[in-house]
Design an enzyme around this catalytic site. Structure first.
Site, PDB file in Angstrom:
ATOM      1  N   CYS A 252     -33.793   0.780 -35.177  1.00  0.00           N
ATOM      2  CA  CYS A 252     -34.093   1.495 -35.981  1.00  0.00           C
ATOM      3  C   CYS A 252     -32.781   1.023 -37.072  1.00  0.00           C
ATOM      4  O   CYS A 252     -31.605   1.413 -36.223  1.00  0.00           O
ATOM      5  CB  CYS A 252     -33.272   2.824 -35.620  1.00  0.00           C
ATOM      6  SG  CYS A 252     -32.979   4.227 -36.724  1.00  0.00           S
TER       7      CYS A 252
ATOM      8  N   CYS B 131     -30.278   4.224 -37.789  1.00  0.00           N
ATOM      9  CA  CYS B 131     -29.364   3.906 -36.280  1.00  0.00           C
ATOM     10  C   CYS B 131     -27.857   3.416 -36.636  1.00  0.00           C
ATOM     11  O   CYS B 131     -27.336   3.547 -36.327  1.00  0.00           O
ATOM     12  CB  CYS B 131     -30.465   4.277 -35.721  1.00  0.00           C
ATOM     13  SG  CYS B 131     -31.621   5.232 -35.489  1.00  0.00           S
TER      14      CYS B 131
END
Ligand SMILES: [Zn+2]
Length: 140
Positions: A65, A68
């Site tokens: 991600c 993230c």
């Protein structure tokens, strides 16, 4: 205040008048605050989320991600700057699928704030540093 040790997960009672950042665990003698986010797993989650009286901020993330990855340095900086008001923990949703399912994580990153086992705040998506600190300051 009862605080779970990040090294051995043992519970420590910390007198409020003592400087928390210098405190060491009565069991394993490691510092109770390291200035770094703690890796949370099914094995240590309960000690830090339910038994500790310290508010726990959790970053649910995954390796694939992108948002993230860009949020990670902000989260680490918050751990350095905002301990001992909070414990900062990270949950890798790929490795900890049971915890991700338990908290119904549908998008990542998701930020969650726990106080003694209760989810008191939740935020889907990363926040810029200032907004993140502002969000946290409501729950100190
Ligand atoms: Zn310990």
């Amino acid at each position: 205040m009862v605080i779970a040790c990040p090294s051995c997960n043992g519970l420590n009672r910390l007198p409020t008048q003592k400087p928390a950042l210098e405190a060491r665990c009565g069991k394993c003698k490691q510092p109770l605050f390291s200035g770094e986010p703690l890796e949370l797993t099914a094995a240590n989650f309960s000690a830090h989320a339910n038994k500790s009286e310290l508010p726990l901020v959790v970053d649910f993330w995954a390796g694939w991600c992108g948002p993230c990855q860009s949020f990670a340095p902000v989260f680490s900086q918050a751990a350095r700057e905002l301990e001992p008001h909070f414990r900062f923990g990270k949950i890798n949703t790929e490795q900890q699928q049971q915890l991700a399912a338990q908290f119904n994580i549908r998008s990542i990153p998701t930020l969650m704030l726990f106080k003694q086992g209760k989810v008191v705040a939740q935020q889907a998506g990363a926040l810029p540093k200032q907004a993140f600190y502002q969000w946290l300051s409501q729950y100190k």
